[in-house]
Motif scaffolding. Sequence first.
Motif, mmCIF file in Angstrom:
data_model
loop_
_atom_site.group_PDB
_atom_site.id
_atom_site.type_symbol
_atom_site.label_atom_id
_atom_site.label_comp_id
_atom_site.label_asym_id
_atom_site.label_seq_id
_atom_site.Cartn_x
_atom_site.Cartn_y
_atom_site.Cartn_z
ATOM 1 N N GLU A 23 -2.295 1.403 -8.403
ATOM 2 C CA GLU A 23 -1.345 2.437 -8.006
ATOM 3 C C GLU A 23 0.070 2.024 -8.391
ATOM 4 O O GLU A 23 0.465 0.888 -8.159
ATOM 5 C CB GLU A 23 -1.371 2.653 -6.490
ATOM 6 C CG GLU A 23 -2.590 3.338 -5.973
ATOM 7 C CD GLU A 23 -2.573 4.838 -6.185
ATOM 8 O OE1 GLU A 23 -1.515 5.405 -6.499
ATOM 9 O OE2 GLU A 23 -3.636 5.444 -6.041
ATOM 10 N N VAL A 24 0.798 2.950 -8.944
ATOM 11 C CA VAL A 24 2.211 2.744 -9.224
ATOM 12 C C VAL A 24 2.958 3.798 -8.428
ATOM 13 O O VAL A 24 2.778 4.996 -8.646
ATOM 14 C CB VAL A 24 2.529 2.856 -10.734
ATOM 15 C CG1 VAL A 24 4.021 2.716 -10.978
ATOM 16 C CG2 VAL A 24 1.753 1.804 -11.511
ATOM 17 N N GLY A 25 3.772 3.363 -7.478
ATOM 18 C CA GLY A 25 4.502 4.275 -6.601
ATOM 19 C C GLY A 25 4.108 4.051 -5.156
ATOM 20 O O GLY A 25 3.187 3.306 -4.842
ATOM 21 N N ASP A 26 4.832 4.721 -4.271
ATOM 22 C CA ASP A 26 4.539 4.630 -2.847
ATOM 23 C C ASP A 26 3.338 5.497 -2.517
ATOM 24 O O ASP A 26 3.197 6.607 -3.030
ATOM 25 C CB ASP A 26 5.736 5.107 -2.027
ATOM 26 C CG ASP A 26 6.944 4.199 -2.196
ATOM 27 O OD1 ASP A 26 6.752 3.009 -2.467
ATOM 28 O OD2 ASP A 26 8.079 4.689 -2.041
ATOM 29 N N ALA A 30 -4.639 3.439 1.220
ATOM 30 C CA ALA A 30 -5.612 3.003 0.218
ATOM 31 C C ALA A 30 -6.803 2.435 0.964
ATOM 32 O O ALA A 30 -6.647 1.606 1.856
ATOM 33 C CB ALA A 30 -5.021 1.955 -0.714
ATOM 34 N N SER A 31 -7.990 2.909 0.610
ATOM 35 C CA SER A 31 -9.218 2.453 1.264
ATOM 36 C C SER A 31 -10.311 2.207 0.229
ATOM 37 O O SER A 31 -11.329 2.900 0.206
ATOM 38 C CB SER A 31 -9.698 3.499 2.280
ATOM 39 O OG SER A 31 -8.745 3.704 3.274
ATOM 40 N N GLY A 102 5.258 0.844 -2.103
ATOM 41 C CA GLY A 102 4.968 0.656 -0.690
ATOM 42 C C GLY A 102 3.667 1.322 -0.299
ATOM 43 O O GLY A 102 3.184 2.232 -0.965
ATOM 44 N N ILE A 103 3.083 0.841 0.790
ATOM 45 C CA ILE A 103 1.844 1.431 1.306
ATOM 46 C C ILE A 103 1.886 1.346 2.833
ATOM 47 O O ILE A 103 2.274 0.329 3.398
ATOM 48 C CB ILE A 103 0.604 0.724 0.720
ATOM 49 C CG1 ILE A 103 -0.664 1.451 1.081
ATOM 50 C CG2 ILE A 103 0.553 -0.723 1.139
ATOM 51 C CD1 ILE A 103 -1.861 1.010 0.272
#
Length: 122
Positions: A23-26, A30-31, A102-103
């Motif tokens: 992933e690129v970006g906030d 995520a699972s 961020g996540i």
Amino acid sequence: MIKRMVYVNHIEVKSVTIGSVMEVGDVYRASPTSTVLAVQKEGEEYTTDTFNYEDYPIFSIPPSPPLHPIEISSFHYHNSPIIVDHVSVKGLSTAAVLQIGGIDHFDASSRTKHIRIINNEP
């Protein structure tokens, strides 16, 4: 979550497999998950042996409870973009995550049963 722009000058990823995520970006959540039943059999003879997930307890036992959240001392640039110069990754496999940004929530699970069937020596 405040969404930010992400600028990546160069990213090289050779392989992303088996339930993995890049992933690129906030992102909010995520699972990634992976359930693998791998069978390695010695010999040239092909058989149609059947292997089922339900035959192995590792796939049916409940997962361990999640860990308590941890606090990390950090700094925040809520209105600034994320700028990354260079990222090089050989591979992500089996519910791995490469995250530039961020996540809020992350929960990964991987269960693997590897079976080796080896011929008896005479």
